[in-house]
Design a protein around this motif. Structure first.
Motif: not given
Length: 182
Positions: A108-116
């Motif tokens: 869901d791309q949430s890790v990439g988004q959270t980490y910037g």
């Protein structure tokens, strides 16, 4: 689109996550921190920058592992838009380069988004407390011949292992933009 990573936000605390590899095995980030730290690398299959460093990253990851620093790779691209980055292709890609670390799907791309995370490759080096200490490039060779390269990420993470802190001077990683879902 070619992008550079932002300057390291020293001390930023790594948010925990659990992701699965292409075979369905789950990995919790906090459980993967080694005795001397953790490197999280945002990667993908199609990026020429990742392809250019693939073998060097495998060797450097082995050096880090020997120093008590574990490595996780996260694929955050929208593989519905870029199918070659999808889970069906990830194990063969990792095998091609000799990666011995988990290569995880950020569905869901949430890790990439959270980490910037902004590009592939994008490296996040954490100390044993999970505090960010490195956000730079793998080495000074880039996409060129790696002979005589300066192993900047390895040197930085070895410093983190010894002192808990990364070098204050860091050169950003550069690569292809992460392909976010529309």
């Amino acid at each position: 689109m070619l992008l550079d990573t932002p300057i390291c936000d020293f001390g930023w605390n790594a948010p925990d996550f659990t992701l699965k590899d292409a075979h369905g095995r789950a990995y919790a980030m906090r459980e993967q921190i080694g005795e001397n730290g953790l490197l999280i690398a945002f990667l993908c299959n199609h990026c020429p920058y990742v392809q250019a460093i693939g073998h060097r990253l495998a060797k450097d990851a082995e050096t880090l592992k020997a120093a008590g620093i574990n490595v996780l790779a996260v694929m955050s691209n929208d593989y519905r838009d870029v199918p070659i980055d999808g889970p069906a292709y990830m194990p063969k890609f990792a095998e091609k380069f000799g990666w011995s670390f988990p290569y995880l799907v950020d569905e869901d791309q949430s890790v990439g988004q959270t980490y910037g995370a902004v590009c592939t490759p994008d490296f996040f080096g954490f100390n044993v407390q999970g505090e960010l200490q490195y956000r730079g490039r793998l080495d000074n060779a880039g996409m060129r011949d790696p002979k005589g390269r300066k192993r900047e990420l390895v040197e930085a993470m070895q410093l983190v292992a010894l002192t808990g802190q990364g070098p204050r001077q860091q050169i950003p990683s550069m690569g292809c933009s992460i392909k976010w879902a529309r």
